[in-house]
Every structure is written in C-alpha cells, then in structure tokens.
Design an enzyme around this catalytic site. Structure first.
Site, PDB file in Angstrom:
ATOM      1  N   HIS A   1       0.847  -1.180   0.000  1.00 44.62           N
ATOM      2  CA  HIS A   1       0.000   0.000   0.000  1.00 44.62           C
ATOM      3  C   HIS A   1       0.889   1.239   0.000  1.00 44.62           C
ATOM      4  O   HIS A   1       1.947   1.247   0.640  1.00 44.62           O
ATOM      5  CB  HIS A   1      -0.884   0.036   1.250  1.00 44.62           C
ATOM      6  CG  HIS A   1      -1.848  -1.098   1.360  1.00 44.62           C
ATOM      7  ND1 HIS A   1      -2.846  -1.103   2.300  1.00 44.62           N
ATOM      8  CD2 HIS A   1      -1.980  -2.252   0.659  1.00 44.62           C
ATOM      9  CE1 HIS A   1      -3.551  -2.211   2.184  1.00 44.62           C
ATOM     10  NE2 HIS A   1      -3.036  -2.927   1.197  1.00 44.62           N
TER      11      HIS A   1
ATOM     12  N   GLU B   1       0.576   4.092   1.539  1.00 46.58           N
ATOM     13  CA  GLU B   1       0.736   4.681   2.871  1.00 46.58           C
ATOM     14  C   GLU B   1       1.807   3.939   3.665  1.00 46.58           C
ATOM     15  O   GLU B   1       2.605   4.551   4.381  1.00 46.58           O
ATOM     16  CB  GLU B   1      -0.593   4.651   3.637  1.00 46.58           C
ATOM     17  CG  GLU B   1      -1.747   5.297   2.913  1.00 46.58           C
ATOM     18  CD  GLU B   1      -2.478   4.375   1.953  1.00 46.58           C
ATOM     19  OE1 GLU B   1      -3.487   4.822   1.388  1.00 46.58           O
ATOM     20  OE2 GLU B   1      -2.063   3.212   1.765  1.00 46.58           O
TER      21      GLU B   1
ATOM     22  N   CYS C   1      -5.869   2.012   5.878  1.00 48.47           N
ATOM     23  CA  CYS C   1      -6.367   0.759   6.447  1.00 48.47           C
ATOM     24  C   CYS C   1      -5.683   0.568   7.812  1.00 48.47           C
ATOM     25  O   CYS C   1      -4.748   1.297   8.151  1.00 48.47           O
ATOM     26  CB  CYS C   1      -6.058  -0.406   5.506  1.00 48.47           C
ATOM     27  SG  CYS C   1      -4.301  -0.883   5.477  1.00 48.47           S
TER      28      CYS C   1
END
Length: 174
Positions: free
Chosen positions: A60, A62, A90
C-alpha cells in the site's frame, strides 16, 4: 478540521494523491495513491498501490511512505509531515503511520465510504476489518473526506471492481 479548511496547496497535494490512484488503476491495481509532504510544503515522497502488480498485499502507498520516512527523516520531521492520500488508511497502514510517528493525514475518501461502495458493488469483505485511523492511532490529526474528490474515487473503485460495466471506463474518472 473540515476539507473546506484546506489551503490551495494542500488541495493540490491531495489532487496529486488522486492522480497516483488513477495511475495505480491504469496499471491494474486498486486506486490508491499517497504523497508525503514536509512541514514547509515540500513533496518528500509519493507512491501508488502496487498490491496486484507485485503480488504483495502489503504494498500500500501509505505503508511505503511510512517505510521511506523511517529511513530518511528524523523523528521531528516525521511528526511535522503530512500524508495526503486518496483513501483513509487501512489498519495496517494506520499502525505503520503511528509506529513511525508521522503527523497529520488528509484523505479524499473515508474507510467507511469505501466499505459502503464495495458492499454496494458486491465485493467480498476484506480479511481485515475496516477501522478509522483514530481507532488505531488515538490522537492522530485527520482531515477528510473531501466530497469533490470522493466521487471521482468511487468511480475508480467501480472501474476496478466492475471493469466491464458501462460506467467502468477510465474516461469517466480522469
């Protein structure tokens, strides 16, 4: 803080995160993108989702920015930085953000919005429960969603999950 309180420059950073999400979608990945910005507004790093293209569910953007920050920035600069991201983190990315000590998060769509969109599309539930960032990292400053961008991202998710639908075309989201 509401999305109306974003400066023009902050809107530009968030727009870049949405552009990265579109790049991820064009590459066959789910539409997520993120930009790490210093306290003085300098873009330090950016990334897009690479889960499907690399076959690793932890890729991901992030999480990648948290890894980058841990290696390249002292704690003080990490705490003063902002992550502009297409979607709310998430739980995995929230935890990485918290452990690394990054500052504020600005997102275009929330985890709750994404959950609703995917449910409406009939997408099977994630193996990890959707949580708000503050449920994982208490006290973190977050700002979002930004309705003007959330609608574009909803269409990107529709395109990814329903590629053969009449509205599943990149022209509708660019």
């Amino acid at each position: 803080m509401s999305s109306a309180e974003l400066t023009d420059v902050e809107h530009q950073h968030l727009e870049r995160a949405v552009q990265l999400a579109a790049e991820a979608l064009q590459a066959g990945d789910e539409p997520f993108g993120s930009v790490l910005v210093s306290a003085d507004g300098q873009i330090l790093a950016e990334d897009r989702n690479r889960v499907h293209s690399l076959g690793d569910s932890t890729r991901h953007p992030e999480f990648e920015l948290a890894r980058w920050a841990a290696v390249h920035l002292p704690a003080r600069q990490r705490a003063a930085a902002t992550v502009f991201t297409s979607g709310e983190h998430c739980p995995m990315c929230s935890a990485a953000h918290g452990w690394v000590g990054l500052g504020r998060i600005v997102y275009a769509h929330s985890a709750a919005q994404l959950t609703q969109w995917l449910t409406e599309l009939g997408v099977p539930s994630s193996p990890v429960r959707s949580l708000a960032v503050q449920d994982v990292v208490p006290g973190i400053v977050v700002q979002g969603p930004v309705p003007a961008l959330a609608g574009r991202l909803q269409e990107m998710h529709r395109t990814f999950h329903l590629p053969n639908s009449p509205e599943g075309t990149l022209r509708t989201i660019m």
